[in-house]
Design a protein around this motif. Sequence first.
Motif, short mmCIF file in Angstrom:
data_model
loop_
_atom_site.label_atom_id
_atom_site.label_comp_id
_atom_site.label_asym_id
_atom_site.label_seq_id
_atom_site.Cartn_x
_atom_site.Cartn_y
_atom_site.Cartn_z
N ARG A 82 0.82 -1.20 0.00
CA ARG A 82 0.00 0.00 0.00
C ARG A 82 0.86 1.26 0.00
O ARG A 82 1.85 1.35 0.73
N LEU A 83 0.50 2.23 -0.83
CA LEU A 83 1.24 3.48 -0.94
C LEU A 83 0.57 4.58 -0.11
O LEU A 83 -0.57 4.45 0.32
N GLY A 84 1.31 5.68 0.05
CA GLY A 84 0.78 6.79 0.84
C GLY A 84 -0.41 7.47 0.21
O GLY A 84 -1.19 8.13 0.89
N GLY A 85 -0.57 7.30 -1.10
CA GLY A 85 -1.70 7.93 -1.78
C GLY A 85 -1.30 8.40 -3.16
O GLY A 85 -0.36 7.88 -3.77
N THR A 139 -0.36 8.54 5.20
CA THR A 139 -1.79 8.41 5.42
C THR A 139 -2.02 7.23 6.35
O THR A 139 -1.19 6.33 6.45
N GLY A 140 -3.15 7.26 7.07
CA GLY A 140 -3.45 6.18 7.99
C GLY A 140 -2.60 6.22 9.24
O GLY A 140 -1.82 7.15 9.46
N CYS A 141 -2.74 5.20 10.07
CA CYS A 141 -2.00 5.17 11.33
C CYS A 141 -1.80 3.72 11.77
O CYS A 141 -2.26 2.78 11.12
N ALA A 185 -11.53 5.03 7.05
CA ALA A 185 -11.36 5.67 5.75
C ALA A 185 -9.90 5.67 5.29
O ALA A 185 -9.59 5.35 4.14
N ARG A 186 -8.99 6.04 6.20
CA ARG A 186 -7.58 6.20 5.82
C ARG A 186 -6.76 4.93 5.96
O ARG A 186 -5.69 4.81 5.37
N GLY A 187 -7.24 3.99 6.78
CA GLY A 187 -6.59 2.69 6.87
C GLY A 187 -5.30 2.69 7.68
O GLY A 187 -5.05 3.57 8.51
N SER A 238 -0.60 14.58 8.70
CA SER A 238 -1.01 13.18 8.53
C SER A 238 -1.90 12.85 9.72
O SER A 238 -2.14 13.69 10.59
N GLU A 239 -2.40 11.63 9.74
CA GLU A 239 -3.19 11.20 10.90
C GLU A 239 -2.30 11.01 12.12
O GLU A 239 -2.77 11.09 13.25
N ASP A 240 -1.01 10.77 11.91
CA ASP A 240 -0.05 10.65 13.02
C ASP A 240 1.36 10.82 12.45
O ASP A 240 1.96 9.86 11.95
N THR A 241 1.89 12.04 12.53
CA THR A 241 3.22 12.29 11.95
C THR A 241 4.30 11.51 12.69
O THR A 241 5.32 11.14 12.10
N GLY A 242 4.09 11.25 13.98
CA GLY A 242 5.10 10.54 14.76
C GLY A 242 5.36 9.13 14.27
O GLY A 242 6.45 8.58 14.47
N ALA A 243 4.35 8.52 13.62
CA ALA A 243 4.51 7.15 13.12
C ALA A 243 5.16 7.11 11.75
O ALA A 243 5.41 6.02 11.23
#
Length: 568
Positions: free
Chosen positions: A186-189, A210-212, A224-226, A255-260
């Motif tokens: 899976r890619l970032g988008g 994207t996602g977390c 939605a973002r996965g 992003s939904e969580d930049t730390g990850a």
Amino acid sequence: MPSASCDILLDDIEDIVSQEDSKPQDRHSSRRQVVPKVRRRHTQMFSEENGPPSDSTIPGIQKIWIRTWGCSHNNSDGEYMAGQLAAYGYKITENASDADLWLLNSCTVKNPAEDHFRNSIKKAQEENKKVVLAGCVPQAQPRQDYLKGLSIIGVQQIDRVVEVVEETIKGHSVRLLGQKKDNGKRLGGARLDLPKIRKNPLIEIISINTGCLNACTYCKTKHARGNLASYPIDELVDRAKQSFQEGVCEIWLTSEDTGAYGRDIGTDLPSLLWRLVEVIPEGAMLRLGMTNPPYILEHLEEMAKILNHPRVYSFLHIPVQSASDSVLMAMKREYCVADFRRVVDFLKEKVPGITIATDIICGFPGETDEDFQETVKLVEEYKFPSLFINQFYPRPGTPAAKLEQVPAQVKKQRTKDLSRVFHSYSPYDHKIGERQQVLVTEESFDSKFYVAHNRFYEQVLVPKNPPFLGKMVEVDIHESGKHFMKGQPVSDAKVFTPSISKPLAKGEVSGLAQEFRSRLGAASLMPHTSAASPRGALQGLHQDPALRVAVGLALLALLLAFFVKVYT
């Protein structure tokens, strides 16, 4: 019995013509005395003023109104969709009633945002507008009744927005909800180098992933973002370089969580940030987005160094959500209050003056009065200058929606009580009299001031002097409010320009070659057409009789040349 001619291998259909058959020129000479009779046809004529007939649908020439709700990631998606549509020839308008199609980019975090989204769909249908839906609501629950029969563009499919809009204008319903993948991964988008129209030409919003990696029980965005999918560092650095070349002076990482960031591709957030600060021009600034406590804990030392960098705002958004460990466990937040305190205390010590913003949910299922009081004490202790207080809303399909709910009146009262605590202190009073360097990036909502930020990303209002916009200005702080300070520019101070080139005009498309951007801008000034778009040429045929004649003659010449070549 088959004829002998069938035994001959034919290389071309023309080989069927035998020596005895008449040649085209013979047939033509034998018909010289035939006088052709012109058949009358009923044709519908339309003038340049009237345009194409009412039943003619030419995608690429309509006006589109885009409405976005939610986070900066969603806003970035909206900017990319606007840029692609404009580059194709569609006119992006700020007047909803004037638009032919509404592109509604939704947020699924809270019920009120989805209610606004649903109401906008209803209004569009009442006004007979074409509708395309985007964002997290239709991605997470595309089968909801009020979405039936409507076109949807998925959060990872925004690079195909032109296709969806084009088909919708033709009267079709299209849904693209798949994931971007490369060799099954899976890619970032969508690509980061797509055309976009920045809402603010001075600010570039870059989605780094994207996602977390979490599974919070109240969160609908995850549906939605996965799961986490990060963009490669080189692509992000290239996007930042391009932005600075287009006059941007401030970058937001979101992003939904930049730390990850990077955990799925073998890297991490500090590695990305050190690469980015190398390409930030002097005076331009970088703002980090939201990060959850678990992942930032691993990089505290490096993050403190980065947040002290002169081209990075000393600002970090770290949601705590609750100061009760039992509530955090029910939320599946994967940290305890002690973890949050460790992060905040460390950064406050190592990054003097840092601004820590946080989020709190009031009335999560199972939250007791004692749990809530722990949260109140945390706010009273840290006096967060930026605090987002949210009443809990059960989102359909989430585990938290199935739990026993706190009574609505109790949730409302706790929200009011925490808001009262937040407004009981003034975070900026002690800064009156300070001299600060601030970066001016936008106009205030009331249009009376320009909005700037100091190095701690604290909001400073300055006089509305056009030369200040996009500049680093030295000001003296003379007034403060709950959410802002007011600064008076120092009379003898120099105004520094961080942009390495002139910013794009508002509404101008980013990511295009300068020559094409100029053509697109010129075409946008022409009424009803966009010659720079693929579809604009078709509309030009409808509106220019001389052009229609010229194109018709050219096609006729091509046909004649073809037949001459075939029959001679």
